[in-house]
Design a protein around this motif. Structure first.
Motif, PDB file in Angstrom:
ATOM      1  N   ILE A 105       0.677  -1.317  -0.049  1.00 55.12           N
ATOM      2  CA  ILE A 105      -0.209  -0.068  -0.267  1.00 55.12           C
ATOM      3  C   ILE A 105       0.963   0.913   0.133  1.00 55.12           C
ATOM      4  O   ILE A 105       0.641   2.203  -1.261  1.00 55.12           O
ATOM      5  N   ALA A 106       2.270   0.989   0.805  1.00 60.92           N
ATOM      6  CA  ALA A 106       3.225   2.182   0.499  1.00 60.92           C
ATOM      7  C   ALA A 106       3.404   2.895  -0.327  1.00 60.92           C
ATOM      8  O   ALA A 106       3.357   4.047  -1.493  1.00 60.92           O
ATOM      9  N   ARG A 107       4.072   1.772  -1.138  1.00 60.56           N
ATOM     10  CA  ARG A 107       4.581   1.441  -2.469  1.00 60.56           C
ATOM     11  C   ARG A 107       3.309   2.036  -3.329  1.00 60.56           C
ATOM     12  O   ARG A 107       3.708   2.890  -4.372  1.00 60.56           O
ATOM     13  N   THR A 108       1.751   1.576  -3.497  1.00 63.77           N
ATOM     14  CA  THR A 108       0.767   1.942  -4.348  1.00 63.77           C
ATOM     15  C   THR A 108       1.335   3.716  -3.667  1.00 63.77           C
ATOM     16  O   THR A 108       0.697   4.573  -5.115  1.00 63.77           O
ATOM     17  N   SER A 109       0.825   4.271  -2.704  1.00 61.04           N
ATOM     18  CA  SER A 109       0.572   5.457  -2.346  1.00 61.04           C
ATOM     19  C   SER A 109       1.865   6.506  -2.989  1.00 61.04           C
ATOM     20  O   SER A 109       1.599   7.443  -3.291  1.00 61.04           O
ATOM     21  N   ALA A 110       3.182   5.978  -3.085  1.00 57.88           N
ATOM     22  CA  ALA A 110       4.661   6.353  -3.330  1.00 57.88           C
ATOM     23  C   ALA A 110       4.043   6.698  -5.017  1.00 57.88           C
ATOM     24  O   ALA A 110       4.374   7.673  -5.707  1.00 57.88           O
ATOM     25  N   ASN A 111       3.929   5.626  -5.764  1.00 59.03           N
ATOM     26  CA  ASN A 111       3.635   5.834  -7.360  1.00 59.03           C
ATOM     27  C   ASN A 111       2.339   5.933  -7.676  1.00 59.03           C
ATOM     28  O   ASN A 111       2.142   6.791  -8.955  1.00 59.03           O
ATOM     29  N   ALA A 112       1.434   7.032  -6.769  1.00 55.45           N
ATOM     30  CA  ALA A 112       0.278   7.680  -7.441  1.00 55.45           C
ATOM     31  C   ALA A 112       0.479   8.864  -6.034  1.00 55.45           C
ATOM     32  O   ALA A 112      -0.703   9.887  -7.101  1.00 55.45           O
ATOM     33  N   ALA A 113       1.581   9.498  -6.151  1.00 54.62           N
ATOM     34  CA  ALA A 113       2.136  11.225  -5.013  1.00 54.62           C
ATOM     35  C   ALA A 113       1.868  11.754  -6.455  1.00 54.62           C
ATOM     36  O   ALA A 113       2.753  11.755  -7.366  1.00 54.62           O
ATOM     37  N   PHE A 114       1.425  12.676  -6.119  1.00 56.39           N
ATOM     38  CA  PHE A 114       1.923  14.232  -7.507  1.00 56.39           C
ATOM     39  C   PHE A 114       2.572  14.735  -7.364  1.00 56.39           C
ATOM     40  O   PHE A 114       2.638  15.431  -6.355  1.00 56.39           O
ATOM     41  N   CYS A 115       4.171  14.295  -7.008  1.00 54.75           N
ATOM     42  CA  CYS A 115       6.060  14.867  -7.004  1.00 54.75           C
ATOM     43  C   CYS A 115       6.159  14.484  -8.424  1.00 54.75           C
ATOM     44  O   CYS A 115       6.371  13.474  -9.279  1.00 54.75           O
ATOM     45  N   ASP A 116       7.326  15.131  -8.391  1.00 56.38           N
ATOM     46  CA  ASP A 116       8.370  14.940  -9.704  1.00 56.38           C
ATOM     47  C   ASP A 116       8.624  13.098  -9.103  1.00 56.38           C
ATOM     48  O   ASP A 116       8.804  12.955  -8.431  1.00 56.38           O
ATOM     49  N   VAL A 117       9.440  12.988 -10.411  1.00 58.89           N
ATOM     50  CA  VAL A 117       9.899  11.516 -10.439  1.00 58.89           C
ATOM     51  C   VAL A 117      11.278  11.528  -9.543  1.00 58.89           C
ATOM     52  O   VAL A 117      11.071  10.016  -9.515  1.00 58.89           O
ATOM     53  N   ALA A 118      12.538  12.505  -9.273  1.00 57.91           N
ATOM     54  CA  ALA A 118      13.129  11.950  -8.065  1.00 57.91           C
ATOM     55  C   ALA A 118      12.489  11.919  -6.805  1.00 57.91           C
ATOM     56  O   ALA A 118      13.326  11.199  -5.985  1.00 57.91           O
ATOM     57  N   THR A 119      12.243  12.437  -6.765  1.00 54.96           N
ATOM     58  CA  THR A 119      11.526  12.585  -5.265  1.00 54.96           C
ATOM     59  C   THR A 119      10.339  11.105  -5.198  1.00 54.96           C
ATOM     60  O   THR A 119      10.854  10.622  -3.792  1.00 54.96           O
ATOM     61  N   ARG A 120       9.442  10.605  -6.023  1.00 55.25           N
ATOM     62  CA  ARG A 120       9.523   8.976  -5.897  1.00 55.25           C
ATOM     63  C   ARG A 120      10.250   7.746  -6.095  1.00 55.25           C
ATOM     64  O   ARG A 120       9.639   7.244  -5.056  1.00 55.25           O
ATOM     65  N   ASP A 121      10.853   8.501  -6.764  1.00 53.09           N
ATOM     66  CA  ASP A 121      12.401   7.294  -6.442  1.00 53.09           C
ATOM     67  C   ASP A 121      12.623   6.927  -5.686  1.00 53.09           C
ATOM     68  O   ASP A 121      13.239   6.458  -4.900  1.00 53.09           O
ATOM     69  N   ARG A 122      13.437   8.946  -5.286  1.00 55.10           N
ATOM     70  CA  ARG A 122      13.722   8.530  -3.079  1.00 55.10           C
ATOM     71  C   ARG A 122      12.623   8.334  -2.458  1.00 55.10           C
ATOM     72  O   ARG A 122      13.071   7.325  -1.465  1.00 55.10           O
ATOM     73  N   LEU A 123      11.217   8.357  -1.923  1.00 55.62           N
ATOM     74  CA  LEU A 123      10.799   7.735  -1.456  1.00 55.62           C
ATOM     75  C   LEU A 123      10.473   5.941  -1.817  1.00 55.62           C
ATOM     76  O   LEU A 123      10.812   5.308  -0.348  1.00 55.62           O
ATOM     77  N   LEU A 124      10.162   5.528  -2.787  1.00 54.39           N
ATOM     78  CA  LEU A 124      10.598   4.217  -3.144  1.00 54.39           C
ATOM     79  C   LEU A 124      12.049   3.726  -2.675  1.00 54.39           C
ATOM     80  O   LEU A 124      11.627   2.414  -2.441  1.00 54.39           O
ATOM     81  N   LYS A 125      12.948   4.668  -2.583  1.00 56.40           N
ATOM     82  CA  LYS A 125      14.212   3.684  -2.048  1.00 56.40           C
ATOM     83  C   LYS A 125      14.436   3.477  -0.435  1.00 56.40           C
ATOM     84  O   LYS A 125      14.180   2.477  -0.385  1.00 56.40           O
ATOM     85  N   ARG A 126      13.522   4.730   0.068  1.00 49.43           N
ATOM     86  CA  ARG A 126      13.598   5.005   1.414  1.00 49.43           C
ATOM     87  C   ARG A 126      12.597   3.418   1.773  1.00 49.43           C
ATOM     88  O   ARG A 126      13.016   2.910   2.920  1.00 49.43           O
ATOM     89  N   LEU A 127      11.735   3.272   0.918  1.00 45.57           N
ATOM     90  CA  LEU A 127      10.776   2.024   1.544  1.00 45.57           C
ATOM     91  C   LEU A 127      11.753   0.896   0.746  1.00 45.57           C
ATOM     92  O   LEU A 127      11.236  -0.106   2.067  1.00 45.57           O
ATOM     93  N   GLU A 128      11.858   0.639   0.063  1.00 43.51           N
ATOM     94  CA  GLU A 128      12.199  -0.480  -0.400  1.00 43.51           C
ATOM     95  C   GLU A 128      13.957  -0.955   0.763  1.00 43.51           C
ATOM     96  O   GLU A 128      13.787  -2.412   0.998  1.00 43.51           O
ATOM     97  N   THR A 129      14.312   0.140   1.173  1.00 46.46           N
ATOM     98  CA  THR A 129      15.416  -0.078   2.120  1.00 46.46           C
ATOM     99  C   THR A 129      14.608  -0.782   3.575  1.00 46.46           C
ATOM    100  O   THR A 129      15.097  -1.422   4.611  1.00 46.46           O
ATOM    101  N   THR A 130      14.066  -0.365   3.872  1.00 46.90           N
ATOM    102  CA  THR A 130      12.861  -0.907   5.095  1.00 46.90           C
ATOM    103  C   THR A 130      11.957  -2.494   4.869  1.00 46.90           C
ATOM    104  O   THR A 130      12.077  -2.769   5.935  1.00 46.90           O
ATOM    105  N   SER A 131      11.960  -3.082   3.921  1.00 48.49           N
ATOM    106  CA  SER A 131      11.718  -4.095   3.462  1.00 48.49           C
ATOM    107  C   SER A 131      12.777  -5.117   2.756  1.00 48.49           C
ATOM    108  O   SER A 131      11.932  -6.417   3.243  1.00 48.49           O
ATOM    109  N   ASP A 132      13.527  -4.757   3.262  1.00 46.30           N
ATOM    110  CA  ASP A 132      14.917  -5.890   2.418  1.00 46.30           C
ATOM    111  C   ASP A 132      15.292  -6.350   4.248  1.00 46.30           C
ATOM    112  O   ASP A 132      15.003  -5.775   4.770  1.00 46.30           O
TER     113      ASP A 132
END
Length: 343
Positions: free
Chosen positions: A316-343
């Motif tokens: 759900i957090a990844r879905t939210s990040a991908n749906a966020a109204f932000c630029d690509v760089a911000t989204r990539d940074r968010l997804l990276k933070r999420l993936e770091t947590t899930s590893d």
């Protein structure tokens, strides 16, 4: 054979509460802690009759009462500096609840009365506070300008002009809140067209109080890519399939829906049915202190009720990040933070 649901013990619940979160549906004034509003009122010698109960909580009986109290509380916010302080208070609460990215609904009607010059001053103060919070707390905020439905289409046009004139890397979206029973979605098409032409991404409240047809109208008349709430879409499974087919994201606020009586309790909430059918659902708090909730509470309630495990919430957090109204760089940074947590 029926698949056995995962056991969610207290230790696991605490781990779920501490997961990093992305929140897409948060009203700026509606997230104001009651103590903050009371303190500001005292500073300004403003009486707020009927806004708080004897315990100091926001007091209302129904949705229209909620709107009245919301506007009453907002009446003490009279300057850009007030909104800067509000922004800091809101982001402190978000950070306590593990939110790493939030999008906040901000209305020019409350920030300068729809005047473009005043709006720019309010926006500058809000953004300065948000930038400082990002440096000191690690939370990223973006703004979605909203018109207020029950204020009418003419005021919505002024809000859309404010949005269009300040669109960019921080004001990234346009939407509509307020009383869903006031007018029709198409009454606001001009404002949404103006925002779209300015490059803003679009969302609107629909399918909270009115039924599935309101969601259809939002998609057809305003051409939005996200729907605020949208939970009554479950009453029309053909519509649900359309949401899936078109990748429409629902900004779901379970605690809000229960507090206001849209759903009788969390077990009756359709979020799990929508998710199971493939709808892109996200989780937010809407107006958290009004509904006695937090993002941690939302996660815990959903885990207890639907036996969602950590992977469901990370999805759900990844879905939210991908749906966020932000630029690509911000989204990539968010997804990276999420993936770091899930590893």
């Amino acid at each position: 054979m029926r698949e056995e649901l995962p056991v969610i013990d207290e230790e696991r619940l605490e781990a779920i509460r501490e997961l990093p979160k992305v929140e897409l549906h948060l009203h700026h004034e509606g997230a104001a802690p009651p103590a903050f509003i009371r303190g500001l009122a005292q500073e300004k010698n403003i009486r707020l009759d009927g806004v708080f109960d004897e315990r100091g909580h926001y007091a209302y009986d129904d949705f229209l009462g909620f709107l009245k109290v919301y506007e009453g509380a907002t009446s003490v916010l009279k300057s850009p500096q007030d909104y800067a302080r509000l922004t800091t208070a809101v982001l402190e609460e978000c950070t306590k609840n593990g939110v790493i990215y939030a999008e906040s609904f901000i209305s020019p009607d409350f920030c300068g009365g729809g005047d473009l010059g005043a709006w720019r001053e309010y926006l500058a103060a809000i953004r300065e506070a948000a930038d400082e919070a990002e440096r000191s707390m690690g939370i990223t905020l973006r703004g979605i300008v909203t018109c207020v439905r029950h204020f009418g289409p003419d005021k919505a046009k002024r809000a859309a002009l404010c949005a269009a004139e300040t669109a960019g890397d921080w004001i990234t979206g346009f939407g509509m809140g307020g009383d869903e029973n006031a007018g029709k979605q198409r009454d606001f098409a001009y404002s949404f067209d103006m925002a779209r032409e300015a490059g803003l991404r679009l969302t609107t409240h629909a399918g909270e109080w009115r039924g599935p047809s309101e969601v259809v109208d939002a998609l057809t008349d305003l051409k939005v890519e996200r729907i605020g709430h949208g939970v009554r879409a479950i009453e029309d499974l053909a519509l649900v399939d359309k949401l899936v087919e078109n990748g429409i994201v629902l900004e779901v606020c379970p605690g809000s829906n229960v507090a206001l009586g849209v759903c009788r309790n969390l077990a009756a909430h359709p979020i799990e049915k929508l998710r199971a059918r493939g709808v892109k659902v996200t989780v937010s708090t809407d107006d958290p202190p009004f509904f006695h909730t937090t993002m941690k509470d939302e996660y815990e309630g959903l885990a207890r009720t639907f036996r969602w495990d950590e992977e469901v919430f990370m999805d759900i957090a990844r879905t939210s990040a991908n749906a966020a109204f932000c630029d690509v760089a911000t989204r990539d940074r968010l997804l990276k933070r999420l993936e770091t947590t899930s590893d």
